[in-house]
Motif scaffolding. Structure first.
Motif, PDB file in Angstrom:
ATOM      1  N   PRO A 128      32.572  17.693   1.331  1.00  0.00           N
ATOM      2  CA  PRO A 128      33.683  17.052   0.618  1.00  0.00           C
ATOM      3  C   PRO A 128      34.836  18.007   0.330  1.00  0.00           C
ATOM      4  CG  PRO A 128      31.572  16.535  -0.412  1.00  0.00           C
ATOM      5  CD  PRO A 128      31.312  17.625   0.579  1.00  0.00           C
ATOM      6  N   GLU A 129      36.051  17.466   0.404  1.00  0.00           N
ATOM      7  CA  GLU A 129      37.264  18.180   0.004  1.00  0.00           C
ATOM      8  C   GLU A 129      37.841  17.470  -1.216  1.00  0.00           C
ATOM      9  OE1 GLU A 129      39.928  18.360   3.294  1.00  0.00           O
ATOM     10  OE2 GLU A 129      38.386  19.023   4.701  1.00  0.00           O
ATOM     11  N   ILE A 130      38.450  18.233  -2.120  1.00  0.00           N
ATOM     12  CA  ILE A 130      38.961  17.689  -3.375  1.00  0.00           C
ATOM     13  C   ILE A 130      40.476  17.890  -3.438  1.00  0.00           C
ATOM     14  CG2 ILE A 130      38.725  17.688  -5.889  1.00  0.00           C
ATOM     15  CD1 ILE A 130      36.125  17.069  -4.360  1.00  0.00           C
ATOM     16  N   THR A 131      41.195  16.878  -3.934  1.00  0.00           N
ATOM     17  CA  THR A 131      42.656  16.984  -3.976  1.00  0.00           C
ATOM     18  C   THR A 131      43.203  17.331  -5.356  1.00  0.00           C
ATOM     19  OG1 THR A 131      43.001  14.626  -4.476  1.00  0.00           O
ATOM     20  CG2 THR A 131      42.810  15.249  -2.138  1.00  0.00           C
ATOM     21  N   ALA A 132      42.339  17.407  -6.370  1.00  0.00           N
ATOM     22  CA  ALA A 132      42.851  17.659  -7.724  1.00  0.00           C
ATOM     23  C   ALA A 132      41.916  18.596  -8.475  1.00  0.00           C
ATOM     24  CB  ALA A 132      43.005  16.348  -8.493  1.00  0.00           C
ATOM     25  N   ALA A 133      42.491  19.391  -9.341  1.00  0.00           N
ATOM     26  CA  ALA A 133      41.704  20.308 -10.169  1.00  0.00           C
ATOM     27  C   ALA A 133      40.845  19.510 -11.145  1.00  0.00           C
ATOM     28  CB  ALA A 133      42.637  21.240 -10.939  1.00  0.00           C
ATOM     29  N   GLY A 134      39.671  20.055 -11.452  1.00  0.00           N
ATOM     30  CA  GLY A 134      38.788  19.423 -12.427  1.00  0.00           C
ATOM     31  C   GLY A 134      37.731  18.527 -11.819  1.00  0.00           C
ATOM     32  N   ILE A 135      37.794  18.265 -10.509  1.00  0.00           N
ATOM     33  CA  ILE A 135      36.838  17.380  -9.841  1.00  0.00           C
ATOM     34  C   ILE A 135      35.975  18.211  -8.889  1.00  0.00           C
ATOM     35  CG2 ILE A 135      36.546  15.372  -8.332  1.00  0.00           C
ATOM     36  CD1 ILE A 135      39.321  14.442  -9.241  1.00  0.00           C
ATOM     37  N   THR A 136      34.673  17.969  -8.917  1.00  0.00           N
ATOM     38  CA  THR A 136      33.778  18.595  -7.958  1.00  0.00           C
ATOM     39  C   THR A 136      32.909  17.515  -7.326  1.00  0.00           C
ATOM     40  OG1 THR A 136      32.095  19.025  -9.644  1.00  0.00           O
ATOM     41  CG2 THR A 136      33.695  20.770  -9.228  1.00  0.00           C
ATOM     42  N   ALA A 137      32.462  17.768  -6.093  1.00  0.00           N
ATOM     43  CA  ALA A 137      31.656  16.779  -5.385  1.00  0.00           C
ATOM     44  C   ALA A 137      30.638  17.481  -4.501  1.00  0.00           C
ATOM     45  CB  ALA A 137      32.549  15.868  -4.547  1.00  0.00           C
ATOM     46  N   GLU A 138      29.465  16.847  -4.364  1.00  0.00           N
ATOM     47  CA  GLU A 138      28.396  17.424  -3.550  1.00  0.00           C
ATOM     48  C   GLU A 138      27.629  16.307  -2.860  1.00  0.00           C
ATOM     49  OE1 GLU A 138      24.503  20.375  -4.066  1.00  0.00           O
ATOM     50  OE2 GLU A 138      25.841  19.947  -5.762  1.00  0.00           O
ATOM     51  N   MET A 139      27.337  16.498  -1.560  1.00  0.00           N
ATOM     52  CA  MET A 139      26.561  15.531  -0.799  1.00  0.00           C
ATOM     53  C   MET A 139      25.080  15.884  -0.836  1.00  0.00           C
ATOM     54  SD  MET A 139      28.524  13.179   0.504  1.00  0.00           S
ATOM     55  CE  MET A 139      27.121  12.483   1.397  1.00  0.00           C
ATOM     56  N   SER A 140      24.220  14.849  -0.856  1.00  0.00           N
ATOM     57  CA  SER A 140      22.782  15.087  -0.782  1.00  0.00           C
ATOM     58  C   SER A 140      22.405  15.622   0.596  1.00  0.00           C
ATOM     59  CB  SER A 140      22.011  13.794  -1.071  1.00  0.00           C
ATOM     60  OG  SER A 140      22.345  12.779  -0.116  1.00  0.00           O
ATOM     61  N   HIS A 141      23.041  15.104   1.644  1.00  0.00           N
ATOM     62  CA  HIS A 141      22.903  15.628   3.003  1.00  0.00           C
ATOM     63  C   HIS A 141      24.069  15.123   3.837  1.00  0.00           C
ATOM     64  CE1 HIS A 141      20.535  11.901   2.550  1.00  0.00           C
ATOM     65  NE2 HIS A 141      20.891  11.602   3.785  1.00  0.00           N
ATOM     66  N   LEU A 142      24.313  15.761   4.965  1.00  0.00           N
ATOM     67  CA  LEU A 142      25.516  15.501   5.754  1.00  0.00           C
ATOM     68  C   LEU A 142      25.250  14.711   7.033  1.00  0.00           C
ATOM     69  CD1 LEU A 142      27.307  18.958   5.381  1.00  0.00           C
ATOM     70  CD2 LEU A 142      27.790  16.842   4.140  1.00  0.00           C
ATOM     71  N   THR A 143      24.026  14.375   7.306  1.00  0.00           N
ATOM     72  CA  THR A 143      23.696  13.575   8.489  1.00  0.00           C
ATOM     73  C   THR A 143      23.010  12.286   8.032  1.00  0.00           C
ATOM     74  OG1 THR A 143      23.444  15.553   9.867  1.00  0.00           O
ATOM     75  CG2 THR A 143      22.453  13.509  10.675  1.00  0.00           C
ATOM     76  N   ILE A 144      23.548  11.143   8.469  1.00  0.00           N
ATOM     77  CA  ILE A 144      22.979   9.852   8.077  1.00  0.00           C
ATOM     78  C   ILE A 144      22.575   9.102   9.340  1.00  0.00           C
ATOM     79  CG2 ILE A 144      23.266   7.811   6.630  1.00  0.00           C
ATOM     80  CD1 ILE A 144      25.765   9.045   5.462  1.00  0.00           C
ATOM     81  N   VAL A 145      21.302   8.913   9.535  1.00  0.00           N
ATOM     82  CA  VAL A 145      20.837   8.162  10.704  1.00  0.00           C
ATOM     83  C   VAL A 145      21.040   6.675  10.451  1.00  0.00           C
ATOM     84  CG1 VAL A 145      19.166   9.932  11.313  1.00  0.00           C
ATOM     85  CG2 VAL A 145      18.459   8.020   9.866  1.00  0.00           C
ATOM     86  N   SER A 146      20.976   5.888  11.515  1.00  0.00           N
ATOM     87  CA  SER A 146      21.175   4.439  11.418  1.00  0.00           C
ATOM     88  C   SER A 146      20.204   3.823  10.417  1.00  0.00           C
ATOM     89  CB  SER A 146      20.976   3.804  12.799  1.00  0.00           C
ATOM     90  OG  SER A 146      21.059   2.394  12.719  1.00  0.00           O
ATOM     91  N   GLY A 147      20.757   3.010   9.508  1.00  0.00           N
ATOM     92  CA  GLY A 147      19.935   2.326   8.520  1.00  0.00           C
ATOM     93  C   GLY A 147      19.640   3.126   7.271  1.00  0.00           C
ATOM     94  N   GLU A 148      20.076   4.385   7.211  1.00  0.00           N
ATOM     95  CA  GLU A 148      19.811   5.237   6.050  1.00  0.00           C
ATOM     96  C   GLU A 148      21.084   5.453   5.242  1.00  0.00           C
ATOM     97  OE1 GLU A 148      16.828   6.152   5.137  1.00  0.00           O
ATOM     98  OE2 GLU A 148      15.884   5.235   6.882  1.00  0.00           O
ATOM     99  N   GLN A 149      20.973   6.242   4.183  1.00  0.00           N
ATOM    100  CA  GLN A 149      22.124   6.509   3.331  1.00  0.00           C
ATOM    101  C   GLN A 149      22.072   7.925   2.777  1.00  0.00           C
ATOM    102  OE1 GLN A 149      21.303   3.316   0.497  1.00  0.00           O
ATOM    103  NE2 GLN A 149      20.889   4.832  -1.089  1.00  0.00           N
ATOM    104  N   ALA A 150      23.230   8.391   2.332  1.00  0.00           N
ATOM    105  CA  ALA A 150      23.339   9.682   1.656  1.00  0.00           C
ATOM    106  C   ALA A 150      24.005   9.437   0.309  1.00  0.00           C
ATOM    107  CB  ALA A 150      24.159  10.664   2.494  1.00  0.00           C
ATOM    108  N   ARG A 151      23.838  10.376  -0.598  1.00  0.00           N
ATOM    109  CA  ARG A 151      24.389  10.211  -1.946  1.00  0.00           C
ATOM    110  C   ARG A 151      25.456  11.275  -2.211  1.00  0.00           C
ATOM    111  NH1 ARG A 151      20.595   8.173  -6.527  1.00  0.00           N
ATOM    112  NH2 ARG A 151      20.966   6.375  -5.176  1.00  0.00           N
ATOM    113  N   LEU A 152      26.585  10.806  -2.727  1.00  0.00           N
ATOM    114  CA  LEU A 152      27.690  11.677  -3.113  1.00  0.00           C
ATOM    115  C   LEU A 152      27.715  11.762  -4.635  1.00  0.00           C
ATOM    116  CD1 LEU A 152      30.404  13.206  -2.637  1.00  0.00           C
ATOM    117  CD2 LEU A 152      31.533  10.959  -2.610  1.00  0.00           C
ATOM    118  N   ALA A 153      27.541  12.966  -5.165  1.00  0.00           N
ATOM    119  CA  ALA A 153      27.561  13.190  -6.613  1.00  0.00           C
ATOM    120  C   ALA A 153      28.908  13.781  -7.010  1.00  0.00           C
ATOM    121  CB  ALA A 153      26.421  14.119  -7.018  1.00  0.00           C
ATOM    122  N   ILE A 154      29.550  13.158  -7.989  1.00  0.00           N
ATOM    123  CA  ILE A 154      30.884  13.591  -8.433  1.00  0.00           C
ATOM    124  C   ILE A 154      30.832  13.905  -9.920  1.00  0.00           C
ATOM    125  CG2 ILE A 154      33.312  12.929  -8.697  1.00  0.00           C
ATOM    126  CD1 ILE A 154      32.929  11.005  -6.352  1.00  0.00           C
TER     127      ILE A 154
END
Length: 226
Positions: free
Chosen positions: A162-188
């Motif tokens: 993830p890239e952030i456009t404003a100060a004060g915000i952070t973000a992290e992905m649970s993982h960066l590869t999502i196979v068909s039918g699955e999901q990943a989680r973005l924590a902000i």
């Protein structure tokens, strides 16, 4: 003889006064049904000049840069047929959409004509929810949210950090590869920068998925008055 000449001039003037272009359109709306996000939708609207003067078309404009419009001609002789081709690029859209294109004419009864494209865009890479808005919060409150990124396509999708456009915000992905039918989680998580009463920015994630090459998540909050 003079009377006949006057009568001829009166008849000629009367005929010229009522000579006007007359725009007749086959249809003003087109429903394209449902398409997969990233597909292009094209449709051609046809019209003709039923009047007895040249029809002039001007000021062609679209409601969105995602919809291209092309006219076959801007001058339509009496009896002639014209076409307006619209092409909607659905990349980045999801759900119900409606796009409009308008042109102006010198037909006194149709000074402006608007054509509509509508339908539904089915997304294969979903965000649940699509945005984070904490609303009005108290000073020192912990700001944390999670977004599920769901892959409903038939391919494996790779995400960039993830890239952030404003100060004060952070973000992290649970993982960066999502196979068909699955999901990943973005924590902000977020905090208000010193002296700021409003927090606003985007979390941007680039992908290798042609239908949605970039994910943009709006993030916002306002500090309550003390």
């Amino acid at each position: 003889m003079w009377a006949y000449w006057v009568l001829f001039l009166l008849l000629f003037s009367s005929t010229s006064a009522f000579a006007t272009p007359a725009l007749v359109v086959e249809h003003l709306e087109y429903d394209f049904g449902e398409v997969i996000q990233g597909a292009e939708v094209s449709h051609t609207f046809r019209f003709h000049n039923a009047g007895d003067q040249i029809l002039n078309i001007s000021q062609l404009r679209s409601s969105c840069g995602c919809t291209a419009a092309m006219l076959t001609t801007r001058k339509l002789a009496p009896g002639a047929i014209g076409e307006l081709q619209l092409t909607f690029a659905s990349q980045g859209f999801r759900g119900e959409v409606e796009k409009m294109v308008t042109f102006e004419t010198d037909d006194p009864r149709h000074a402006a004509v608007t054509f509509h494209l509508r339908g539904k865009v089915k997304a294969e890479l979903l965000l649940q929810p699509e945005r984070i808005n904490w609303g009005v919060v108290t000073k020192g409150a912990g700001l944390h949210a999670e977004i599920d990124i769901v892959n409903r396509s038939t391919q494996t999708i790779t995400l960039q950090p993830p890239e952030i456009t404003a100060a004060g915000i952070t973000a992290e992905m649970s993982h960066l590869t999502i196979v068909s039918g699955e999901q990943a989680r973005l924590a902000i998580t977020a905090r208000f920068p010193e002296g700021k009463k409003r927090l606003a920015g985007y979390v941007i994630i680039n992908t290798n998925f042609p239908s949605l090459p970039q994910i943009r998540v709006p993030v916002s909050a306002r500090l309550a008055h003390q």
